[in-house]
Design a protein around this motif. Sequence first.
Motif, PDB file in Angstrom:
ATOM      1  N   SER A 274       0.811  -1.194   0.058  1.00 14.58           N
ATOM      2  CA  SER A 274       0.003   0.020   0.040  1.00 14.58           C
ATOM      3  C   SER A 274       0.724   1.111   0.185  1.00 14.58           C
ATOM      4  O   SER A 274       0.722   2.263  -0.782  1.00 14.58           O
ATOM      5  CB  SER A 274      -1.013   0.039   0.954  1.00 14.58           C
ATOM      6  OG  SER A 274      -1.479   1.219   1.495  1.00 14.58           O
TER       7      SER A 274
ATOM      8  N   ASN B  27       1.220   4.223  -2.912  1.00  4.96           N
ATOM      9  CA  ASN B  27       0.669   5.519  -2.520  1.00  4.96           C
ATOM     10  C   ASN B  27       1.994   6.360  -2.938  1.00  4.96           C
ATOM     11  O   ASN B  27       1.653   7.541  -3.397  1.00  4.96           O
ATOM     12  CB  ASN B  27       0.413   5.492  -1.063  1.00  4.96           C
ATOM     13  CG  ASN B  27      -0.697   4.812  -0.532  1.00  4.96           C
ATOM     14  OD1 ASN B  27      -1.583   4.422  -1.473  1.00  4.96           O
ATOM     15  ND2 ASN B  27      -0.763   4.803   0.556  1.00  4.96           N
TER      16      ASN B  27
ATOM     17  N   PRO C 176      -4.335   9.300  -1.314  1.00  4.31           N
ATOM     18  CA  PRO C 176      -4.001   8.077  -0.572  1.00  4.31           C
ATOM     19  C   PRO C 176      -2.643   8.290   0.307  1.00  4.31           C
ATOM     20  O   PRO C 176      -2.758   7.810   1.455  1.00  4.31           O
ATOM     21  CB  PRO C 176      -3.931   6.812  -1.445  1.00  4.31           C
ATOM     22  CG  PRO C 176      -4.502   7.286  -2.875  1.00  4.31           C
ATOM     23  CD  PRO C 176      -4.574   8.824  -2.788  1.00  4.31           C
ATOM     24  N   TRP C 177      -1.721   8.841  -0.355  1.00  2.08           N
ATOM     25  CA  TRP C 177      -0.519   8.926   0.347  1.00  2.08           C
ATOM     26  C   TRP C 177      -0.635  10.104   1.504  1.00  2.08           C
ATOM     27  O   TRP C 177      -0.023   9.854   2.549  1.00  2.08           O
ATOM     28  CB  TRP C 177       0.475   9.758  -0.613  1.00  2.08           C
ATOM     29  CG  TRP C 177       1.861  10.134  -0.211  1.00  2.08           C
ATOM     30  CD1 TRP C 177       2.753   8.803   0.330  1.00  2.08           C
ATOM     31  CD2 TRP C 177       2.627  11.082  -0.069  1.00  2.08           C
ATOM     32  NE1 TRP C 177       3.893   9.287   0.840  1.00  2.08           N
ATOM     33  CE2 TRP C 177       4.018  10.719   0.745  1.00  2.08           C
ATOM     34  CE3 TRP C 177       2.333  12.301  -0.320  1.00  2.08           C
ATOM     35  CZ2 TRP C 177       4.852  11.654   0.752  1.00  2.08           C
ATOM     36  CZ3 TRP C 177       3.299  13.355   0.023  1.00  2.08           C
ATOM     37  CH2 TRP C 177       4.631  12.801   0.546  1.00  2.08           C
TER      38      TRP C 177
ATOM     39  N   LEU D 133      -3.232  10.493   3.148  1.00  2.00           N
ATOM     40  CA  LEU D 133      -4.047   9.704   4.110  1.00  2.00           C
ATOM     41  C   LEU D 133      -3.049   8.775   5.076  1.00  2.00           C
ATOM     42  O   LEU D 133      -3.047   8.862   6.079  1.00  2.00           O
ATOM     43  CB  LEU D 133      -5.250   8.767   3.523  1.00  2.00           C
ATOM     44  CG  LEU D 133      -6.258   8.287   4.084  1.00  2.00           C
ATOM     45  CD1 LEU D 133      -7.213   9.043   4.478  1.00  2.00           C
ATOM     46  CD2 LEU D 133      -6.626   6.910   3.312  1.00  2.00           C
ATOM     47  N   GLU D 134      -2.221   8.175   4.117  1.00  2.00           N
ATOM     48  CA  GLU D 134      -1.310   7.308   5.032  1.00  2.00           C
ATOM     49  C   GLU D 134      -0.156   8.033   5.832  1.00  2.00           C
ATOM     50  O   GLU D 134       0.261   7.631   6.910  1.00  2.00           O
ATOM     51  CB  GLU D 134      -0.293   6.689   3.851  1.00  2.00           C
ATOM     52  CG  GLU D 134       0.794   5.607   4.385  1.00  2.00           C
ATOM     53  CD  GLU D 134       1.598   5.199   3.519  1.00  2.00           C
ATOM     54  OE1 GLU D 134       1.429   5.241   2.152  1.00  2.00           O
ATOM     55  OE2 GLU D 134       2.881   4.825   3.725  1.00  2.00           O
TER      56      GLU D 134
ATOM     57  N   LEU E 127     -16.087   4.933   0.782  1.00  3.76           N
ATOM     58  CA  LEU E 127     -15.002   4.883  -0.620  1.00  3.76           C
ATOM     59  C   LEU E 127     -15.550   3.684  -1.385  1.00  3.76           C
ATOM     60  O   LEU E 127     -15.303   3.603  -2.457  1.00  3.76           O
ATOM     61  CB  LEU E 127     -13.697   4.597   0.183  1.00  3.76           C
ATOM     62  CG  LEU E 127     -12.942   5.804   0.873  1.00  3.76           C
ATOM     63  CD1 LEU E 127     -11.803   5.296   1.611  1.00  3.76           C
ATOM     64  CD2 LEU E 127     -12.625   7.098   0.124  1.00  3.76           C
TER      65      LEU E 127
ATOM     66  N   GLY F 110      -7.574   6.675  -7.217  1.00  3.02           N
ATOM     67  CA  GLY F 110      -7.196   7.229  -5.842  1.00  3.02           C
ATOM     68  C   GLY F 110      -8.161   6.453  -4.763  1.00  3.02           C
ATOM     69  O   GLY F 110      -7.916   6.291  -3.755  1.00  3.02           O
ATOM     70  N   LEU F 111      -9.449   6.012  -5.162  1.00  8.73           N
ATOM     71  CA  LEU F 111     -10.516   5.469  -4.396  1.00  8.73           C
ATOM     72  C   LEU F 111      -9.666   4.003  -3.950  1.00  8.73           C
ATOM     73  O   LEU F 111     -10.003   3.489  -2.803  1.00  8.73           O
ATOM     74  CB  LEU F 111     -11.873   5.247  -5.232  1.00  8.73           C
ATOM     75  CG  LEU F 111     -12.533   6.696  -5.128  1.00  8.73           C
ATOM     76  CD1 LEU F 111     -13.893   6.431  -6.150  1.00  8.73           C
ATOM     77  CD2 LEU F 111     -13.071   7.054  -3.653  1.00  8.73           C
TER      78      LEU F 111
ATOM     79  N   LEU G 259      -6.729   2.879  -4.004  1.00  6.70           N
ATOM     80  CA  LEU G 259      -5.647   3.097  -3.290  1.00  6.70           C
ATOM     81  C   LEU G 259      -5.906   3.686  -1.680  1.00  6.70           C
ATOM     82  O   LEU G 259      -5.315   2.934  -0.753  1.00  6.70           O
ATOM     83  CB  LEU G 259      -4.475   4.034  -3.733  1.00  6.70           C
ATOM     84  CG  LEU G 259      -3.730   3.851  -4.883  1.00  6.70           C
ATOM     85  CD1 LEU G 259      -2.805   4.958  -5.364  1.00  6.70           C
ATOM     86  CD2 LEU G 259      -3.056   2.329  -4.808  1.00  6.70           C
ATOM     87  N   MET G 260      -6.808   4.341  -1.592  1.00  9.53           N
ATOM     88  CA  MET G 260      -7.523   4.899  -0.295  1.00  9.53           C
ATOM     89  C   MET G 260      -7.950   3.822   0.472  1.00  9.53           C
ATOM     90  O   MET G 260      -7.922   3.469   1.742  1.00  9.53           O
ATOM     91  CB  MET G 260      -8.405   6.091  -0.116  1.00  9.53           C
ATOM     92  CG  MET G 260      -7.672   7.318  -0.408  1.00  9.53           C
ATOM     93  SD  MET G 260      -8.733   8.655  -0.191  1.00  9.53           S
ATOM     94  CE  MET G 260      -9.531   8.866  -1.404  1.00  9.53           C
TER      95      MET G 260
ATOM     96  N   GLN H  18      -5.463   1.371   1.809  1.00  8.98           N
ATOM     97  CA  GLN H  18      -4.715   2.074   2.902  1.00  8.98           C
ATOM     98  C   GLN H  18      -5.602   1.863   4.383  1.00  8.98           C
ATOM     99  O   GLN H  18      -5.157   1.560   4.998  1.00  8.98           O
ATOM    100  CB  GLN H  18      -4.319   3.349   2.788  1.00  8.98           C
ATOM    101  CG  GLN H  18      -3.963   4.165   3.958  1.00  8.98           C
ATOM    102  CD  GLN H  18      -2.524   3.648   4.518  1.00  8.98           C
ATOM    103  OE1 GLN H  18      -2.212   3.708   5.799  1.00  8.98           O
ATOM    104  NE2 GLN H  18      -1.810   3.050   3.503  1.00  8.98           N
TER     105      GLN H  18
END
Lengths: 434, 195
Positions: free
Chosen positions: B35, B39, B90-91, B93-94, B128, B167-168, B170-171, B174
């Motif tokens: 992940s 990201n 996503p990044w 978010l991480e 999501l 994006g969805l 990858l989110m 995560q």
Amino acid sequence: MTVALSSAVLLGLLVLFLGAGIWIFAGLMLVGAGSMYFAGDMPLARIGSVATKVISSSAISWELAAIPIFMWMGDIIFRTDISQRLFRGLAPMVARVPGGLLHTNVLGCTIFAAISGSSTATTATVGKITIPELMARGYDIRLASGSLAGAGSFGLLIPPSIAMIVYGVLANVSIAKLFAAGLMPGLMMAALYSGYIAICSVLRPERAPRFEGEVSARTLARGLLDLVPIMVLMVVVLGSIYSGIATPSEAAAVGVLGAVLITLVTGQFSVALMLDSLASTIRVSAMILMLIAASSFLSAALAYLHLPVEITEGIAGLNLSPYGVLAILALLYIVLGMFLDGTSMTVMTVPIAVPLITQAGFDPVWFGIYLVIMIEMSALTPPVGLNLFILQGLTRASTLETVRAALPFFLLLCLGVVLLAVFPGIALWLPNRL
Amino acid sequence: MRLEATTETFDAGHAAAGPATSAEPRWLAAIAALSGGLNRLAAVLAGAMLVAMTALILVEIGMRFFSRSTYMADVFGGYGVAAITFIAAPWALEQGSMIRVTVITDRLPGLLRRLVEGAGLVAAGAILWFLLVYEWSTVARFWSRGTMSQHFIPVPLWIPEAFFAAGLVLMLLQVAVRLLRLCVTGRTDDTTLSL
């Protein structure tokens, strides 16, 4: 479903999701979908297609491009020796004024704000050097950190301003006009802060040691030279917007070019600096832009439920005076500001607040400035106040002490809002002349 | 909302990725690394797009002096900002850059806090997922019909939509990592937020 009931469902969902610590952007989307489902009785398929369409089309926006690009410009400058330059340039000018070097906080923030759109960046950049210098010279720590907390928030009031771009896009107000409207209120707040510092220092001289020596013309000239690159960048960016040559996004791109040139001319350019600034910009812009996209969906959901219109009509039915409406909004923003950051506050309230204040007879450009000052206040109020956190990091003081130090400057912001309400021309004079 | 916004964390955000600790089983560390890697890749792409977008705007301004235009700067600027938003999210978010209110959850006792955090992650994952289901069908529809935008240089519409879908995905990945980590190790890791 009645307006009261749908509003209650919506508020309940909002408190539940945000209180549970869900990321705010996801919380706003959940509230949007939940209120369409529960209060609007819409089928899931319809909600899904509205949601994806609104979220994706709200993010495809030429105006929003100004946000990451302006942030990048500010971030590049943040990573240079700007803090030292500002201090070296301003200290000789204010050394002999009552309050002395405390004014470097106010003036430093005023100048840095004109090349940065963020108040946390402004506070951190200026405070990085002024706080240790002021503490080392025996200045009163409360005045030093309070004035920084207050003045740091100029980042949003003095253009360029990320908060104004967010508001402009959501409320459909000209960003160039907002940028023009913020200038005079910003300078007014700077004058109020500096005036307060000077008065405090005259009344209690031990809080700000007076500098008795002479400041040579040479020192002054050298200081001015230190400020030249920032001044040039400021004139190019703001000048191109005010004169109508460039849109905010274009001015931001020119600003990035200018910032890179400054790092080259001053010998500070490095690939690492550029990559770091890019990484930080991407991270923070993604957060802000996701909030905007999520809130567009929430606004669409509210509109499907006819809430903005109904609430506006309901409040109009109360026959409040325009100032009554403003006072209620101010209270709401102060409470929200205790828990939320400025962007979240803006995206959550604009769909309801803008129709409300337009109905009450206020100019949406003027309201943008009012909202920005409310956001500045939110950065100074505990438990969640961004500028307070940065200050604590710099001074290592307790939360209570930091809050007490910021309180006079919070009250001065309140005074600023009152002045702005009584004399709307402070904000509207300049944009009406462009 | 938890913040440690000292000047150090202010510019050290990218160093604070959600790290795999020794207490974490290997399979979880592997998913987390996958992940995180995806990201970062998406974030690098977003960074490259920001550079390209800025350069395109500067070219457009330069051409204006010769009374010419790319006719595309505003259109690509608009698509660019959407792409950056969705694939950099996503990044962010991480890294813990997505703002949330933790005033209440921070004060809850251990088990209750983990339950609330878990429920929050499930709810975030649900919305999501919901969006992904409908966004996926949009991308598929634009792809199969070959729908183009109505611009000077027509853009296949599935491209901007695909950034949103990516994006969805990858989110979601995560969120799944965080949820698994919460179940397995009981850790609610949120790195510092910096603005």
